[in-house]
Design an enzyme around this catalytic site. Structure first.
Site, PDB file in Angstrom:
ATOM      1  N   LYS A 111       0.842  -1.214   0.000  1.00 23.37           N
ATOM      2  CA  LYS A 111       0.000   0.000   0.000  1.00 23.37           C
ATOM      3  C   LYS A 111       0.868   1.251   0.000  1.00 23.37           C
ATOM      4  CE  LYS A 111      -2.727   0.817   3.750  1.00 23.37           C
ATOM      5  NZ  LYS A 111      -2.525   2.168   4.297  1.00 23.37           N
TER       6      LYS A 111
ATOM      7  N   GLY B 214      -5.053   7.913   5.387  1.00 26.89           N
ATOM      8  CA  GLY B 214      -4.142   8.887   6.001  1.00 26.89           C
ATOM      9  C   GLY B 214      -2.951   9.180   5.104  1.00 26.89           C
TER      10      GLY B 214
ATOM     11  N   ASP C 204       1.848  -1.297  11.893  1.00 26.35           N
ATOM     12  CA  ASP C 204       0.562  -1.751  11.354  1.00 26.35           C
ATOM     13  C   ASP C 204       0.282  -3.229  11.668  1.00 26.35           C
ATOM     14  OD1 ASP C 204       0.132   0.761  10.336  1.00 26.35           O
ATOM     15  OD2 ASP C 204       0.864   0.281   8.324  1.00 26.35           O
TER      16      ASP C 204
HETATM   17  C1  S3P Z   1       2.386   4.801   6.227  1.00 25.62           C
HETATM   18  C2  S3P Z   1       2.960   5.163   7.421  1.00 25.62           C
HETATM   19  C3  S3P Z   1       2.458   4.712   8.726  1.00 25.62           C
HETATM   20  C4  S3P Z   1       1.527   3.516   8.590  1.00 25.62           C
HETATM   21  C5  S3P Z   1       0.519   3.701   7.486  1.00 25.62           C
HETATM   22  C6  S3P Z   1       1.230   3.908   6.153  1.00 25.62           C
HETATM   23  C7  S3P Z   1       2.959   5.329   4.978  1.00 25.62           C
HETATM   24  O1  S3P Z   1       1.752   5.777   9.331  1.00 25.62           O
HETATM   25  O2  S3P Z   1       0.849   3.272   9.806  1.00 25.62           O
HETATM   26  O3  S3P Z   1      -0.323   2.560   7.392  1.00 25.62           O
HETATM   27  O4  S3P Z   1       2.622   4.825   3.889  1.00 25.62           O
HETATM   28  O5  S3P Z   1       3.768   6.256   5.047  1.00 25.62           O
HETATM   29  P1  S3P Z   1       2.506   6.939  10.167  1.00 25.62           P
HETATM   30  O6  S3P Z   1       3.405   7.639   9.237  1.00 25.62           O
HETATM   31  O7  S3P Z   1       1.398   7.816  10.655  1.00 25.62           O
HETATM   32  O8  S3P Z   1       3.210   6.219  11.277  1.00 25.62           O
END
Ligand code: S3P
EC number: 2.5.1.19
Length: 430
Positions: free
Chosen positions: A21, A95, A316
């Protein structure tokens, strides 16, 4: 949608999991900023990454595909070709879409508004909008720019040195992308190293990015050159199959072509420390990322303590790690993981609430979880809380429990692992 699990049956065979992802998001974003065509193989066609594609399309990026081989091509014409969107950008549940795009939008000379679903509109954005404002972007939103919808007037950014209070690849990546579009040099320091896919892909696309310890630097004004990207299988998706194979007696599963980036492979290290029988082999490099096959066989597990710099390497995977802890001898303790509270759900609370339904002895800690393992699990009626990783972790618990388990609201699995139940079904032997 309800997902029903009737255990216990061993898992056997060989599979691939969908594309990573994090890497899929970055491939389309950098492809849209680059000059030329970026042809992406094994792009994750999950809801989160498709939200990124839709937002980039609304910014004027053009895409072809996916073709019959599943290849998606981004036709990049450089950052300067992106234009003001006519409508609000919708990051959905993602996010990564919102935080990384904020970094790009901050560096582009137009107005945009970005929002997301109810869960994303509750998640903290100040960690990104704060430093981006310091670089010169004008970003407004509820709670002084902490909550989406967020309105961005981007433009002339000045590089800066920033020390992030959290080890977050989303924060680091947003600032590196803004730094690419800013004048001068941007450096981001983090308390522990978070996933480094953005840095690797920027380098793969020809940009100079330097890291010393936990500080990463980029100089603005560099152009990105499009290149083909093959996305490795997502280790975060593979983790559900790894734990399932480790805890269900008689199992032996091989997962092919999984990304084993050292900033992401904490789950392998911890499961091995717990006594899991895991082999990593056929290690090779693909588009700047290490990739390997992972074989897991059932074995007895014991609880361990997971803290510190290891946490960002498996953040995760903590919901499914808690399931492994419930089925292990002794105690699994996770600390320094307060970030779990601001994921798609408050994962400290949702993991504890849901695992208790299986009869697990689990306590919430202010920054983690304590699981006393060794009790047999009984099937339960679980809620996903709209969180894909909770739905899948509870599915794994159901596979090791006595009796039937039902996961309510399991459609959210599509966010990161489309085809999850089909892959599980293909591995389960009668
Ligand atoms: C991600 C970073 C992580 C992770 C999210 C994907 C990314 O979050 O938990 O599922 O792709 O950069 P954080 O950067 O908030 O730790």
């Amino acid at each position: 949608m309800d997902l029903e699990i009737t255990p216990p049956r061993a898992l056997k065979g060989e599979v691939r999991v969908p594309g990573d992802k994090s890497i899929s998001h970055r491939a389309v974003m950098l492809g849209a900023l680059a000059e030329g065509d970026t042809c992406i193989e094994n792009f994750l066609m999950g809801a989160d990454c498709l939200a990124t594609v839709r937002c980039l399309s609304a910014l004027g990026a053009s895409f072809t595909g996916p073709d019959d081989q599943g290849r998606l091509t981004v036709h990049g014409r450089g950052a300067g070709a992106l234009r003001e969107p006519e409508d609000v950008l919708d990051a959905g549940n993602s996010g990564t879409t919102m935080r990384l795009l904020l970094g790009i939008l901050a560096g582009l000379p137009f107005f945009s508004v970005i929002t997301g679903d109810a869960s994303l509109r509750r998640r903290p954005m100040k960690r990104v909008t704060g430093p981006l404002s310091m670089m010169g972007a004008d970003i407004r939103g509820r709670q002084e720019g902490n909550l989406a919808p967020l309105a961005v007037r981007g433009g002339t950014l000045q590089g800066m040195e920033y020390t992030s209070p959290v080890a977050s690849a989303q924060v680091k990546s947003a600032l590196l992308l803004a730094g690419l579009l800013a004048a001068g040099r941007t450096s981001v320091s983090e308390p522990a190293l978070s996933r480094d896919h953005t840095e690797r892909m920027l380098q793969y696309f020809g940009a100079a990015v330097h890291r010393t310890g936990c500080t990463t630097r980029i100089t603005g004004g560099q152009t990105l050159q499009a290149r083909p990207v093959t996305v490795p299988g997502d280790i975060s998706s593979a983790a559900f199959l790894m734990v399932a194979a480790a805890v269900v007696p008689g199992s032996a599963v091989t997962i092919r072509e999984v990304g084993v980036n050292p900033t992401r492979d904490g789950i392998v290290q911890v499961l091995k420390e717990m006594g899991a029988d895991i082999e990593i082999f056929n290690i090779h490099e693909q588009s700047g990322e290490p990739v390997a096959d992972i074989r897991v066989r059932h074995s007895r597990l014991r609880g361990v303590t997971v803290t510190g710099a290891l946490i960002p390497r498996l953040i995760d995977e903590i919901p499914v790690l808690a399931v492994a802890g419930a089925l292990a001898e002794g105690e699994l303790v996770v600390r320094d993981a307060a970030e779990l509270k601001v994921k798609e759900s408050n994962r400290i609370a949702t993991v504890a609430v849901e695992l208790k339904k299986f009869g697990v002895d689990i306590q919430e800690l202010p920054d983690g979880l304590q699981v006393r393992g060794g009790r047999p699990l009984t099937g339960a009626r679980c809620a996903s809380h709209g969180d894909h990783r909770i739905a899948m972790a509870m599915t794994v618990a159901g596979m090791a429990a006595r009796g039937k388990t039902v996961i309510q609201g399991a459609e959210c699995v599509d966010v990161s692992f489309p085809g999850f139940d089909g892959i599980l079904a293909s591995l389960r032997v009668e």
